[in-house]
Write a protein that holds these residues in place. Sequence first.
Motif, PDB file in Angstrom:
ATOM      1  N   TYR A 125       0.863  -1.238   0.082  1.00 32.28           N
ATOM      2  CA  TYR A 125      -0.156   0.155   0.024  1.00 32.28           C
ATOM      3  C   TYR A 125       1.049   1.224  -0.199  1.00 32.28           C
ATOM      4  N   ALA A 126       0.441   2.258  -0.856  1.00 39.33           N
ATOM      5  CA  ALA A 126       1.148   3.478  -0.778  1.00 39.33           C
ATOM      6  C   ALA A 126       0.022   4.543  -0.949  1.00 39.33           C
ATOM      7  N   ASP A 127       0.454   5.759  -0.355  1.00 41.68           N
ATOM      8  CA  ASP A 127      -0.400   6.908  -0.333  1.00 41.68           C
ATOM      9  C   ASP A 127       0.042   8.120  -1.099  1.00 41.68           C
ATOM     10  N   PRO A 128      -0.280   8.306  -2.297  1.00 46.35           N
ATOM     11  CA  PRO A 128       0.339   9.433  -3.128  1.00 46.35           C
ATOM     12  C   PRO A 128       0.537  10.872  -2.496  1.00 46.35           C
ATOM     13  N   GLN A 129      -0.688  11.039  -1.612  1.00 47.60           N
ATOM     14  CA  GLN A 129      -0.542  12.265  -0.524  1.00 47.60           C
ATOM     15  C   GLN A 129       0.716  12.434   0.543  1.00 47.60           C
ATOM     16  N   THR A 173      -3.155   4.197   4.080  1.00 49.12           N
ATOM     17  CA  THR A 173      -2.847   2.832   3.779  1.00 49.12           C
ATOM     18  C   THR A 173      -3.287   1.947   4.836  1.00 49.12           C
ATOM     19  N   THR A 174      -3.531   2.319   6.045  1.00 48.30           N
ATOM     20  CA  THR A 174      -4.282   1.504   7.069  1.00 48.30           C
ATOM     21  C   THR A 174      -5.606   1.323   6.496  1.00 48.30           C
ATOM     22  N   ASP A 175      -6.271   2.388   6.167  1.00 46.48           N
ATOM     23  CA  ASP A 175      -7.554   2.204   5.792  1.00 46.48           C
ATOM     24  C   ASP A 175      -7.721   1.124   4.523  1.00 46.48           C
ATOM     25  N   ALA A 176      -6.828   1.319   3.510  1.00 46.50           N
ATOM     26  CA  ALA A 176      -6.811   0.444   2.247  1.00 46.50           C
ATOM     27  C   ALA A 176      -6.766  -0.997   2.609  1.00 46.50           C
TER      28      ALA A 176
END
Length: 191
Positions: A125-129, A173-176
Amino acid sequence: MTYDDDRPVESRHEIQHRYPADVRFCALCGGAMELRTVLPDRKRLKVCSRCGFIDFQSPKLVAGCLVIDAGRVLLLRRAIPPRLGYWTFPGGYVDLGEMPEAAALRETVEEVGMNVAVERLLGVYADPQNPAAAVVVYLARPGGESPGLSDEASEVRYFGPTEIPWEEIAFRTTDAALRDWIELVAAPPGG
Ligand SMILES: [Zn+2]
């Protein structure tokens, strides 16, 4: 010259997040860094004008475990910044030379005092923000210990799929990862 100062230091996220934008000098020789086109990808990166060291920028790897017991997932309430007071799963940075799975197991011991067994990879998982980290998440089953508190966890408990505190989740990422777990529970592959 190298010296060793054994006083412990807190990691301050507001400082860490100044990387890579604020890098000015070479970590190896102290020479000035300048933007150059780097082959073969022709990326614009900071390169040392003296020794040629290149500051390759990439996310740091994080690994963690969704510990599942009787259809419920273990979450901890963060006792440290960032996202103090929000819920996530046990996890942390993979050390250089450490296997991601070993890091996920180590962090689970450190944060909630549990020796767990990895069953399979859930996802990456990664977060672009928030591009500083990429998170490898494993599904794990608990061993004999009950979850406990630590310097990094002020509260720990299991949540069923309908009990997740979505408004208080620490990271995207936790949410995803939690949504992927719920999808898996609802429709297991091959089942
Ligand atoms: Zn240099």
